[in-house]
Design an enzyme around this catalytic site. Structure first.
Site, mmCIF file in Angstrom:
data_model
loop_
_atom_site.group_PDB
_atom_site.id
_atom_site.type_symbol
_atom_site.label_atom_id
_atom_site.label_comp_id
_atom_site.label_asym_id
_atom_site.label_seq_id
_atom_site.Cartn_x
_atom_site.Cartn_y
_atom_site.Cartn_z
ATOM 1 N N LYS A 1 0.921 -1.178 -0.031
ATOM 2 C CA LYS A 1 -0.017 -0.004 -0.050
ATOM 3 C C LYS A 1 0.923 1.345 0.144
ATOM 4 C CE LYS A 1 -0.711 0.828 4.996
ATOM 5 N NZ LYS A 1 0.015 -0.329 5.685
ATOM 6 N N HIS B 1 2.932 -4.273 14.754
ATOM 7 C CA HIS B 1 3.076 -3.245 14.118
ATOM 8 C C HIS B 1 3.242 -2.179 15.139
ATOM 9 C CE1 HIS B 1 3.441 -0.063 11.372
ATOM 10 N NE2 HIS B 1 3.239 -0.922 10.194
ATOM 11 N N GLU C 1 7.158 -6.334 7.613
ATOM 12 C CA GLU C 1 6.269 -5.851 6.210
ATOM 13 C C GLU C 1 6.764 -4.267 6.332
ATOM 14 O OE1 GLU C 1 2.797 -6.117 8.575
ATOM 15 O OE2 GLU C 1 2.715 -8.287 8.234
HETATM 16 C C1 LIG Z 1 1.143 -0.141 6.540
HETATM 17 C C2 LIG Z 1 1.508 -1.251 7.116
HETATM 18 C C3 LIG Z 1 2.695 -1.699 7.022
HETATM 19 C C4 LIG Z 1 3.867 -0.592 6.569
HETATM 20 O O1 LIG Z 1 4.001 0.266 7.521
HETATM 21 P P1 LIG Z 1 5.401 1.131 7.069
HETATM 22 O O2 LIG Z 1 5.106 2.286 8.257
HETATM 23 O O3 LIG Z 1 5.076 1.925 5.776
HETATM 24 O O4 LIG Z 1 6.273 0.309 7.341
HETATM 25 C C5 LIG Z 1 3.254 -2.899 7.609
HETATM 26 N N1 LIG Z 1 2.229 -3.766 8.275
HETATM 27 C C6 LIG Z 1 1.014 -3.481 8.121
HETATM 28 C C7 LIG Z 1 0.035 -4.264 8.600
HETATM 29 C C8 LIG Z 1 0.380 -2.029 7.621
HETATM 30 O O5 LIG Z 1 -0.734 -1.995 7.664
#
Ligand SMILES: *Cc1c(COP(=O)(O)O)cnc(C)c1O
Length: 521
Positions: free
Chosen positions: A98, A226, A316
């Site tokens: 995304k 996260h 991620e």
């Molecule tokens: C948006 C998102 C990410 C990426 O986050 P960054 O801050 O761009 O590294 C990773 N994992 C999940 C589940 C997300 O929603």
């Protein structure tokens, strides 16, 4: 890493680029508008492609473009990957799609990343379409629609996250084969974008959730978290890994043998914005936590709490990979010179409760169009204090006198052709800040490093093209006097910019031109 299946036909045809005469004349190859006709080199012949700076100047000053455009250096993505491998060798990156869905970016990442984090049917479709194996996709959305779960199931994507019991029941009904990953809540209080308010199971809830999964006969294979985007405290990762360890133990008590730790995203991608000694930066976007500092803490935490190499560790990362890769150039399409008598302005500005904005929009905070005590619902001058310059003539005379100290007397409002509804949506959604730099002033290139600009600098504001008064890119920044047709550019615009841009008010998305300054690992 090599498990990603790359469509070789796709890659071969992308070598088929058409040369641009103008660019060849500046020693450069290639590059057309991005998403429409991607024509970039994979893999790149590194030393024949132009630098970002060269391309910016070429497109803006020699080709006579008028629309805002991006220069994407795919080599910056490759460099980030090399750094990742150096700093976090045990952690396999699953790029969070995304963050930037540019096809050339994705194609660059195909052979680099172990997999991809998709949050919807559309993203899964995109990555499968590029030849990614379904087993290299994690459907990392704890709250999924039934239709999308069905799509994922029918296309062999079984790895997915959850954080509540209803999700478990839903997934069980649609795809009993699913490999579930329990997303836990972490301490995101130090992050710029906090996710904990929406997702993540509280620690006291994890054991009952695992019991429910067991009861349903669902296979739970691991734990994810996260820490939030723009995380300012590396210890948040340490804390999160400890929590994950507890949940692994809970799983073991219920007879699960977890084999996957997913440490999520939130790794900073910005390099320059964090350095206080960059003379071009008149403020700091976030704190100054580096990727290296986070990687050191995270690496140690993984080593300590998950010494068993049988546990696969993935992440991620989104912004980390793409933030530094995109530079946005915008033209000044309009400007407004504003003159304010120093003495009277002081009082009135204070009365309007925002002495930081020396223009007519005195009390306007980017993100809210409230009218201050000065009362300017009509967008007029606050209390008649700020006086617009009437003619360009007087203006020229004054600025010729040399440096005007910040806040004094005069300022400019510059209007450019991309804004908060377009690429700068990151200012609203991603809490980003924008730092304009000068590409050309008075039709001449300005190179920051040379400090070649001898004229005055003013406290200016920079605005997007829409009719919305909240479309403000920078409330206060030092810029020289620039003319309509001059260019500003913005570095590190690769994360959460184009991927969430709209065409509000009839403005098109900015084109992308590509270059590549780094060899594949
Ligand atoms: C948006 C998102 C990410 C990426 O986050 P960054 O801050 O761009 O590294 C990773 N994992 C999940 C589940 C997300 O929603």
């Amino acid at each position: 890493m090599a498990e990603v299946q790359v469509d070789t036909h796709l890659r071969r045809s992308s070598l088929d680029l058409s040369m641009s005469d103008e660019l060849s004349s500046c020693g450069a190859v290639l590059l057309g508008p991005g998403p429409l006709s991607p024509r970039v080199l994979h893999p790149p012949p590194t030393d024949s492609l132009p630098s970002v700076r060269t391309l910016l100047e070429h497109k803006a000053l020699h080709e006579g473009l008028e629309d805002a455009f991006f220069v994407a250096d795919l080599g910056a993505v490759i460099r980030q990957h090399k750094k990742w491998q150096r700093c976090l060798p045990r952690v396999e990156p699953f790029y969070a799609v995304k963050c930037n869905t540019d096809p050339e970016v994705l194609r660059t990442l195909l052979p680099l990343c172990a997999g991809f984090d998709c949050a919807s049917k559309g993203e899964i479709e995109t990555m499968l379409g590029m030849g990614v194996s379904p087993s290299n996709i994690i459907y990392a959305n704890p709250c999924k629609s039934p239709e999308h779960i069905r799509y994922a199931r029918d296309h062999g994507v079984h790895l997915m996250t959850f954080d509540n019991a209803d999700e478990l029941a839903k997934v069980k009904a649609i795809n009993p084969q699913a490999k579930m990953v329990l997303r836990i809540l972490t301490d995101d209080s130090k992050s710029v974008c906090r996710f904990g308010t929406k997702f993540g199971a509280h620690l006291p809830a994890t054991y009952p959730l695992l019991q429910t999964a067991r009861h349903l006969g669902l296979d739970v294979v691991g734990v994810s978290f996260h820490v939030g985007s723009g995380c300012q405290d590396p210890m948040a990762f340490d804390d999160a890994v400890r929590r994950a360890k507890k949940v692994f133990e809970e799983g073991a008590r219920l007879g699960y043998r977890f084999s996957l730790l997913d440490v999520g995203g939130g790794f900073p991608g910005s390099e320059k914005r964090h350095s206080a000694d960059d003379p071009d930066i008149h403020g700091k976007a976030e704190g100054s936590v580096t990727f290296e500092a986070i990687a050191a803490v995270l690496g140690r935490a993984i080593y300590t709490h998950f010494p068993d190499p049988a546990v696969r560790v993935i992440a991620e990362p989104g912004r980390y990979y793409v933030a530094p890769a995109f530079t946005l150039a915008t033209t000044i399409t309009s400007r407004r010179a504003v003159y304010h008598p120093a003495v009277a302005a002081g009082d009135s500005l204070n009365a309007a409760n925002d002495s930081t904005l020396p223009q007519r929009a005195v009390s306007m905070d980017c993100g809210s169009a409230e009218v201050g005590e000065g009362g300017r619902a009509d967008g007029g001058k606050p209390g008649g204090v700020l006086i617009e310059e009437s003619g360009a003539e007087g203006l020229r005379q004054e600025t010729a006198q040399g440096t005007l100290s910040a806040g004094e007397d005069k300022s400019f409002m510059y209007y450019v052709n991309d804004g908060v509804y377009g690429s700068f949506n990151c200012l609203l959604f991603d809490h980003a800040q924008a730092f304009p730099k000068v590409l050309s002033a008075k039709a001449r290139p300005v190179r920051h490093k040379e400090s070649a600009w001898v004229g005055a600098w003013y406290e200016c504001s920079v605005w997007g093209p829409t009719c919305d008064s909240m479309d403000c890119i920078s409330k206060k920044t030092l810029l020289p006097e620039m003319m309509i047709g001059d260019w500003l550019y913005f570095e590190e615009m690769g994360a959460y910019t184009l991927s969430a841009a709209s065409r509000f008010n009839g403005f098109e998305l900015s084109h992308v031109f590509y270059t590549n300054t780094e060899a594949l690992p």
